[in-house]
Design an enzyme around this catalytic site. Structure first.
Site, PDB file in Angstrom:
ATOM      1  N   CYS A  50       0.728  -1.227  -0.132  1.00 20.37           N
ATOM      2  CA  CYS A  50      -0.124   0.001   0.033  1.00 20.37           C
ATOM      3  C   CYS A  50       0.974   1.154  -0.152  1.00 20.37           C
ATOM      4  O   CYS A  50       0.918   2.072   1.091  1.00 20.37           O
ATOM      5  CB  CYS A  50      -0.926  -0.046   1.386  1.00 20.37           C
ATOM      6  SG  CYS A  50      -2.265   1.175   0.992  1.00 20.37           S
ATOM      7  N   CYS A  70      -5.182   1.966  -5.733  1.00 20.28           N
ATOM      8  CA  CYS A  70      -4.744   2.612  -4.423  1.00 20.28           C
ATOM      9  C   CYS A  70      -5.861   3.800  -4.327  1.00 20.28           C
ATOM     10  O   CYS A  70      -5.678   4.963  -4.824  1.00 20.28           O
ATOM     11  CB  CYS A  70      -3.427   3.192  -4.595  1.00 20.28           C
ATOM     12  SG  CYS A  70      -2.789   3.776  -2.953  1.00 20.28           S
TER      13      CYS A  70
END
Length: 459
Positions: free
Chosen positions: A206, A385
């Site tokens: 991430c 994302c």
């Protein structure tokens, strides 16, 4: 093939394009030695498919495989009691969610048709089709799926663990369930001075999260009327604020509007918590260090594949990730080995969304190999994302291996939107628990195609 990925990920990818062939051998010396030194009643088990790791990719793939192959054909090797929905940790850090909303018991999310062994893989022996466990078991497999994810290496930064575990140090991190609840407390206690946020010099899971928490903090300080007294600094080891130019342009606009200082090529190398000082290295000038005082320090830790996996040089490349073909996700040497998710060498951004998009490719290719056929499905590098930019806005970044946007919705996703924030905060957790982990979510490719058809028909 150059995917123009930034920094360490691109370097790793270049090192990992050595083709080779699968070969079986007699039991290795290492395995023989392990068996001879463990307890006499060493338990040996066999399975058709061994899934190592019960995270996002491992759980979803175990569901797909066990549904197709039937009961008692799949073993999942996973030592943890709890399964965390890691994308929620950022929201917990901002006080928008609670930790108890972030996890479920591992036994409740793993498929019932698969056998769960609650132990850790401590040795991989691909030449023998075997994995040795922390409980003294030796599991023989026909096919191996590696889904171990990444491990957090807080200890690689001198002074960091001590700072995180010292009450009142004002050092925090959203990346671990152990530390995440302290992030909001640190936010509340920060009245003035420098609030510093870091991105380490290695591939991480991430990659948008280190700046998400910076944007959330900015919004928090504004709501509390403290923003004029708090200087926000984002120090990233990367050469750009974000790897995809389309979204980087939008994010540069965000930081400029909110007066957030961004320093590129800066890597955290030490924390001196007693002095409230963080030490950084200028990666453009190796060996050049400087110190920054902080009132709040949020650290994204260095990350690697698990040590037990990295030690198996037959499976990993020079950068420690499972050496797979970037399209088929099949191991380059061992045809009966596949990888999914963060521990794979595929040069995509490491997110749960990427694991979802990889899952149908891995499933179909693994099933083809099981049937004696060649793998034909190809992963395009899709990743997503959702970059939360405050308590009510989000930029939904979606892109492929070439860093080309692959946006699902018929609108400009580089713009901050409340609808995308709601999707991130409320819808995506439900999608994860109820659809992805049960093996039914393959990423948004079908949704994207439907929107494309609707747009075409409208025109």
């Amino acid at each position: 093939m150059n995917h123009r990925l930034p920094g360490a990920i691109n370097h790793c990818w270049k090192l990992l394009i050595q083709p080779s062939h699968h070969a079986l051998a007699a039991p290795s010396t290492a395995l023989t030695r392990y068996l001879s030194t463990t307890r006499v009643n060493n338990e040996r088990q066999e399975c058709q498919v061994l899934v190592v790791g019960g995270g996002s990719g491992g759980c979803a793939m175990a569901a797909k495989l066990s549904n197709s192959l039937g009961s008692n054909k799949v073993i999942v090797l996973e030592p943890e009691d709890k399964h965390y929905y890691q994308p929620m940790l950022t929201l917990i850090g901002g006080g928008m969610k609670r930790l108890d909303q972030c996890f479920k018991q591992m036994g409740d999310v793993l498929p019932k048709k698969a056998k769960w062994i609650k132990e850790k893989a401590i040795e991989f022996h691909p030449n023998d089709n075997a994995v040795c466990t922390s409980g003294g078991k030796t599991i023989k497999y026909d096919f191996l799926l590696i889904a171990t994810g990444l491990q957090l290496k807080y200890e690689k930064v001198p002074g960091l663990v001590e700072a995180l575990e010292t009450p009142g140090s004002n050092v925090c991190s959203i990346y671990s369930p152990k530390y995440v609840e302290n992030v909001y407390k640190v936010l509340q206690n920060t009245k003035k001075g420098n609030a510093v946020f870091t991105f380490p010099n290695c591939p991480i899971k991430c990659a948008g999260a280190p700046q998400k928490i910076a944007y959330i903090s900015d919004h928090y300080f504004r709501k509390m009327g403290r923003r004029n007294d708090v200087n926000i600094i984002y120090n990233t080891s990367l050469p750009n604020i974000f790897g995809v130019p389309h979204y980087a342009k939008a994010l540069w606009k965000v930081v400029k509007e909110r007066d957030i200082k961004v320093n590129l090529n800066y890597n955290l190398v030490e924390v001196k918590s007693k002095d409230n000082v963080a030490v950084f290295e200028d990666l453009k000038n190796p060996g050049k260090f400087f110190e920054t005082e902080y009132s709040m320090l949020h650290v994204t830790p260095p990350m690697t594949a698990p040590d037990e996996l990295v030690r198996c040089k037959e499976l990993v490349g020079d950068c420690g990730f499972v050496d797979v073909d970037g399209a088929t996700l099949q191991h380059k040497k061992y045809s009966n080995v596949f990888a999914i998710g963060d521990s794979s060498s595929s040069p995509n951004s490491k997110t749960a969304a990427a694991a979802a998009a990889q899952s149908p490719v891995v499933f179909h290719n693994l099933m083809s190999v099981i049937k004696g056929k060649n793998p034909k499905d190809s992963y395009d590098g899709y990743s997503s994302c959702p970059i939360v930019t405050g308590y009510s806005k989000c930029i939904l970044a979606e892109f492929d291996y070439k860093l080309t946007p692959m946006e699902t919705f018929p609108l400009d996703q580089a713009r901050e939107r409340y609808t995308m924030f709601l999707m991130k905060k409320e819808f995506m957790p439900l999608l994860y628990w109820e659809v992805m982990l049960k093996g039914y979510w393959n990423g948004p490719a079908l949704v994207r195609k439907l929107f494309s058809i609707l747009k075409f028909n409208k025109n």
